[in-house]
Design an enzyme around this catalytic site. Structure first.
Site, PDB file in Angstrom:
ATOM      1  N   HIS A   1      26.648  56.382  44.013  1.00  0.00           N
ATOM      2  CA  HIS A   1      27.853  55.594  43.761  1.00  0.00           C
ATOM      3  C   HIS A   1      29.064  56.050  44.554  1.00  0.00           C
ATOM      4  O   HIS A   1      30.029  55.308  44.697  1.00  0.00           O
ATOM      5  CB  HIS A   1      28.100  55.483  42.252  1.00  0.00           C
ATOM      6  CG  HIS A   1      27.103  54.552  41.643  1.00  0.00           C
ATOM      7  ND1 HIS A   1      25.856  54.968  41.267  1.00  0.00           N
ATOM      8  CD2 HIS A   1      27.145  53.212  41.462  1.00  0.00           C
ATOM      9  CE1 HIS A   1      25.180  53.921  40.831  1.00  0.00           C
ATOM     10  NE2 HIS A   1      25.933  52.845  40.938  1.00  0.00           N
TER      11      HIS A   1
ATOM     12  N   GLU B   1      16.252  44.997  37.861  1.00  0.00           N
ATOM     13  CA  GLU B   1      16.294  46.196  38.697  1.00  0.00           C
ATOM     14  C   GLU B   1      15.224  47.219  38.303  1.00  0.00           C
ATOM     15  O   GLU B   1      15.213  48.332  38.790  1.00  0.00           O
ATOM     16  CB  GLU B   1      17.692  46.822  38.707  1.00  0.00           C
ATOM     17  CG  GLU B   1      18.347  46.978  37.368  1.00  0.00           C
ATOM     18  CD  GLU B   1      19.787  47.486  37.449  1.00  0.00           C
ATOM     19  OE1 GLU B   1      20.273  47.892  38.511  1.00  0.00           O
ATOM     20  OE2 GLU B   1      20.438  47.479  36.389  1.00  0.00           O
TER      21      GLU B   1
ATOM     22  N   ARG C   1      29.501  43.436  33.847  1.00  0.00           N
ATOM     23  CA  ARG C   1      28.267  44.114  33.450  1.00  0.00           C
ATOM     24  C   ARG C   1      28.618  45.176  32.417  1.00  0.00           C
ATOM     25  O   ARG C   1      29.552  45.949  32.618  1.00  0.00           O
ATOM     26  CB  ARG C   1      27.618  44.761  34.679  1.00  0.00           C
ATOM     27  CG  ARG C   1      26.312  45.455  34.325  1.00  0.00           C
ATOM     28  CD  ARG C   1      25.611  45.976  35.548  1.00  0.00           C
ATOM     29  NE  ARG C   1      26.271  47.161  36.076  1.00  0.00           N
ATOM     30  CZ  ARG C   1      25.825  47.849  37.126  1.00  0.00           C
ATOM     31  NH1 ARG C   1      24.738  47.440  37.763  1.00  0.00           N
ATOM     32  NH2 ARG C   1      26.451  48.918  37.561  1.00  0.00           N
TER      33      ARG C   1
ATOM     34  N   ARG D   1      31.326  46.670  37.813  1.00  0.00           N
ATOM     35  CA  ARG D   1      30.658  47.874  37.295  1.00  0.00           C
ATOM     36  C   ARG D   1      31.604  48.581  36.313  1.00  0.00           C
ATOM     37  O   ARG D   1      32.345  49.491  36.693  1.00  0.00           O
ATOM     38  CB  ARG D   1      30.327  48.836  38.444  1.00  0.00           C
ATOM     39  CG  ARG D   1      29.224  48.386  39.382  1.00  0.00           C
ATOM     40  CD  ARG D   1      28.931  49.485  40.401  1.00  0.00           C
ATOM     41  NE  ARG D   1      27.703  49.269  41.112  1.00  0.00           N
ATOM     42  CZ  ARG D   1      27.607  48.666  42.307  1.00  0.00           C
ATOM     43  NH1 ARG D   1      28.690  48.208  42.901  1.00  0.00           N
ATOM     44  NH2 ARG D   1      26.434  48.521  42.882  1.00  0.00           N
TER      45      ARG D   1
ATOM     46  N   ARG E   1      17.654  57.444  44.720  1.00  0.00           N
ATOM     47  CA  ARG E   1      18.620  56.815  45.634  1.00  0.00           C
ATOM     48  C   ARG E   1      19.726  57.759  46.082  1.00  0.00           C
ATOM     49  O   ARG E   1      20.462  57.472  47.010  1.00  0.00           O
ATOM     50  CB  ARG E   1      19.212  55.553  44.985  1.00  0.00           C
ATOM     51  CG  ARG E   1      19.861  55.818  43.654  1.00  0.00           C
ATOM     52  CD  ARG E   1      20.140  54.536  42.876  1.00  0.00           C
ATOM     53  NE  ARG E   1      21.436  53.966  43.204  1.00  0.00           N
ATOM     54  CZ  ARG E   1      22.009  52.997  42.506  1.00  0.00           C
ATOM     55  NH1 ARG E   1      21.393  52.458  41.463  1.00  0.00           N
ATOM     56  NH2 ARG E   1      23.188  52.526  42.848  1.00  0.00           N
TER      57      ARG E   1
ATOM     58  N   ASN F   1      19.404  48.148  44.478  1.00  0.00           N
ATOM     59  CA  ASN F   1      19.585  49.605  44.602  1.00  0.00           C
ATOM     60  C   ASN F   1      18.616  50.335  43.673  1.00  0.00           C
ATOM     61  O   ASN F   1      17.956  51.292  44.064  1.00  0.00           O
ATOM     62  CB  ASN F   1      21.018  50.013  44.242  1.00  0.00           C
ATOM     63  CG  ASN F   1      22.051  49.251  45.033  1.00  0.00           C
ATOM     64  OD1 ASN F   1      21.743  48.742  46.103  1.00  0.00           O
ATOM     65  ND2 ASN F   1      23.256  49.154  44.525  1.00  0.00           N
ATOM     66  N   ASP F   2      18.570  49.870  42.432  1.00  0.00           N
ATOM     67  CA  ASP F   2      17.660  50.503  41.486  1.00  0.00           C
ATOM     68  C   ASP F   2      16.239  49.963  41.625  1.00  0.00           C
ATOM     69  O   ASP F   2      15.276  50.709  41.464  1.00  0.00           O
ATOM     70  CB  ASP F   2      18.155  50.305  40.046  1.00  0.00           C
ATOM     71  CG  ASP F   2      19.190  51.357  39.683  1.00  0.00           C
ATOM     72  OD1 ASP F   2      18.928  52.545  39.948  1.00  0.00           O
ATOM     73  OD2 ASP F   2      20.261  50.998  39.181  1.00  0.00           O
TER      74      ASP F   2
ATOM     75  N   CYS G   1      22.941  41.400  43.737  1.00  0.00           N
ATOM     76  CA  CYS G   1      24.188  42.166  43.821  1.00  0.00           C
ATOM     77  C   CYS G   1      23.974  43.603  44.287  1.00  0.00           C
ATOM     78  O   CYS G   1      24.904  44.397  44.295  1.00  0.00           O
ATOM     79  CB  CYS G   1      24.937  42.128  42.499  1.00  0.00           C
ATOM     80  SG  CYS G   1      24.029  42.895  41.157  1.00  0.00           S
TER      81      CYS G   1
HETATM   82  C1  PEP Z   1      21.691  47.940  41.674  1.00  0.00           C
HETATM   83  O1  PEP Z   1      20.995  48.781  41.115  1.00  0.00           O
HETATM   84  O2  PEP Z   1      21.333  47.308  42.699  1.00  0.00           O
HETATM   85  C2  PEP Z   1      23.029  47.631  41.149  1.00  0.00           C
HETATM   86  C3  PEP Z   1      23.742  46.638  41.629  1.00  0.00           C
HETATM   87  O3  PEP Z   1      23.524  48.462  40.183  1.00  0.00           O
HETATM   88  P1  PEP Z   1      24.127  49.927  40.480  1.00  0.00           P
HETATM   89  O4  PEP Z   1      24.188  50.118  41.964  1.00  0.00           O
HETATM   90  O5  PEP Z   1      25.450  50.002  39.840  1.00  0.00           O
HETATM   91  O6  PEP Z   1      23.120  50.808  39.834  1.00  0.00           O
HETATM   92 MG    MG Z   2      21.573  49.483  39.167  1.00  0.00          MG
END
Ligand code: PEP
Ligand code: MG
Length: 587
Positions: free
Chosen positions: A191, A438, A334, A298, A472, A461-462, A509
């Protein structure tokens, strides 16, 4: 000239003077004081302490002015330690009883505190050790009268080089002066990277140790597209990068011209571009770049870097700010996605059940945490529902893995609605309820999830992290963490197809949607809603407006025949550059 390969996490090029963080050393005088000087030295220590508190409060106020109340609360943890009575008494007793000079007493006591935190079995306390060191530095600087070199009170442009930066620290960087940053640790999907993108600061993470080889004031180039860091470049390299920098500026200026135009393909298909935000202030930045709404807020950033839980009112005020800024445009809020790399380091790790987790990514994070701590979840939901009476709010649950979780979360929403209705508090009963896709289990079971939601948003991402079993945030396994992975692309295809069949709105997203490399692929796969980092909106729009859906489908058919991430990415890049040569800078 020193060349380092790290991980590119926030696009663009930065050239500037190095500001090295986290390597500050002080000559602590190893002296004892005269017995008669004790009171005077204690006064000097108290003065330094007061100055340090004032300094931190000043920094906090500056951040509040720039980023708002919640971001400023990041400083509260440091202030709390600094104002701790026990800490002050321990230091003063070394001065009074053992006649230590204040510098030596500060250094010794803080080292002792850091050691205690370091020895605790809970890895979360590692962060606490850094806090203690920070405070030690602040006090010593104050005592020794050294020039402040804090990154948070800059007056000229710098490139920040640090061992590590937390997401909250990254959020405090002053966009006017921080040209770019580099951290030795960190991974592609952490993040810190996401916040850097939100702020539009070029960044490279995970270079491995190098701070010992640079000095403040060295010239540094940060190539946020290729993940390159060059320290003290030669003339030719500097010239080359200055040219690239100018080319990016020209491209950005051109992109401003299409700001007010729709993201419509050459054959008339409308793509909807929304913004991803972490802080309410970013809503304005999204608007400046032409976002059609917020596709991902977020909200967990409301909880980070503070010592207490945010109240319902604090949630509400934050949501109100976003909703008001966006007017008629939709805002997808979210619910908090805490845990993993988003841990509020100063409160409740034990009460949250995090202290005993050896694998937080697979642990009590996100919706699991919300369902375990219902008062906390309900307080956020009340605020979201209240905000739904003011604007086009949607609510979305993160990290849903099972149908039971989705149903429980929806049940809580329904219950909170009844509570509000009984109290006569307005909210929108038809508020759209969606979930993130995700976790691979949700793709597998998607036909069962879809009848129970109004929309889904794919969090690549997840999804990538859990599909490939690759952390990640871990630089050691970065080569496995690619959004071009064919397994991920198949999951996307399956998700989009299933959602289309069931006529449920589907968006994406994850960070993948913020890279122009993937835009054709995503359009070809059938996506029409993309939520992206504010600064990436113009580039993504440019790609949308330069392609046809037929072309994008061609790209998809080709990609589906391919077997590995490297080839797929190279192919996607090639196709993009054929149409838009100005994106040739992307690796
Ligand atoms: C993701 O996992 O792609 C996502 C948008 O959530 P975050 O990056 O906040 O985990
Ligand atoms: Mg995520």
């Amino acid at each position: 000239m020193l060349r380092l390969q790290g991980i590119a996490v926030s696009s663009g090029i930065a050239i500037g003077e190095a500001m090295v963080l986290g390597r500050e050393t002080f000559d602590v005088p190893d002296r004892l004081i005269e017995g008669t000087a004790v009171e005077q030295e204690i006064e000097r220590f108290r003065g330094a302490l007061a100055a340090a508190v004032e300094e931190l409060s000043r920094q906090r106020d500056a951040v509040i002015r720039e980023l708002g109340q919640r971001s400023g609360s990041i400083f509260n943890a440091h202030l709390e330690i600094l104002q701790d009575t026990k800490l002050r008494e321990d230091i003063e007793s070394l001065i009074r009883e053992r006649h230590y000079a204040p510098e030596r007493a500060v250094s010794q006591i803080l080292r002792r505190y850091a050691d205690v935190f370091r020895r605790l079995p809970n890895p979360d306390f590692a962060e606490r050790v850094n806090d203690v060191y920070d405070i030690g530095k602040l006090l010593l600087r104050s005592l020794l009268g050294q020039a402040h070199s804090e990154v948070f009170q800059l007056h000229s442009p710098v490139v920040v080089l640090a061992a590590t930066l937390t997401p909250s620290e990254t959020a405090r960087l002053d966009r006017r002066f921080v040209r770019g940053f580099v951290t030795e640790t960190g991974g592609p999907g952490g993040h810190t990277a996401i916040v850097a993108q939100g702020l539009g600061i070029p960044a490279v993470v995970g270079t491995g140790p190098f701070l010992g080889e640079v000095s403040g004031g060295d010239t540094v180039i940060v190539d946020g597209d290729r993940g390159l860091v060059i320290v003290n470049p030669d003339e030719a390299t500097l010239r080359e990068y200055r040219e690239q920098y100018r080319a990016i500026e020209t491209l950005q200026a051109e992109l401003q011209d299409i700001r007010g135009l729709p993201a419509e393909t050459l054959d008339g298909t409308r793509i909807h571009l929304f913004g991803n935000i972490e802080f309410p202030q970013e809503a304005e930045i999204c608007l400046e770049h032409g976002a059609e709404g917020i596709g991902l807020y977020r909200t967990e950033f409301l909880y980070l870097g503070r010592a207490t839980l945010p109240s319902e009112e604090e949630h509400y005020q934050a949501y109100l700010q976003v909703v008001r800024a966006m007017g008629e445009r939709p805002v997808t809020i979210r619910t908090f996605d805490l845990g993993a790399d988003k841990i509020p380091r100063d409160w409740l790790p034990r009460q949250m059940g995090w202290d005993s987790e050896s694998n937080p990514c697979l642990g009590l994070r996100s919706i699991r945490l919300a369902l375990r701590h219902l008062p906390m979840f309900r307080s956020q939901l009340r605020a979201i529902l209240r905000a739904s009476a003011i604007g086009r709010v949607k609510v979305m649950f993160p990290l849903i893995a099972t149908l039971a979780e989705l149903r429980q979360a929806k049940f809580v929403v329904a219950d909170v609605m009844e509570e509000l209705a009984e109290a006569g508090i307005p909210f929108r009963r038809e508020i759209p309820i969606g979930m993130m896709v995700e976790v691979p289990s949700t793709v597998i079971m998607l036909d069962r999830f879809l009848p129970e939601v109004d929309f889904i948003s794919i969090g690549t991402n997840d999804l990538l992290q859990y599909t490939l079993a690759v952390d990640r945030t871990n630089r050691n396994v970065v080569s496995l963490y690619s959004s071009a992975d064919p397994a991920l692309i198949r999951l996307l295809s399956q998700t989009i197809r299933t959602a289309e069949e069931r006529r449920v709105s589907v968006g994406l997203c994850g960070q993948m949607s913020s890279s122009p490399i993937y835009t054709m692929l995503l359009i070809g796969l059938g996506l029409r809603d993309l939520s992206v980092t504010a600064g990436a909106i113009p580039e993504i729009k440019k790609v949308c407006r330069s392609v046809t859906v037929a072309q994008c489908r061609e790209v998809v058919s080709h990609v589906m025949e391919m077997e590995n991430a490297r080839d797929i990415r190279a192919y996607l890049r090639e196709e993009l550059v054929k149409i838009l040569p100005e994106f040739g800078r992307l690796p």
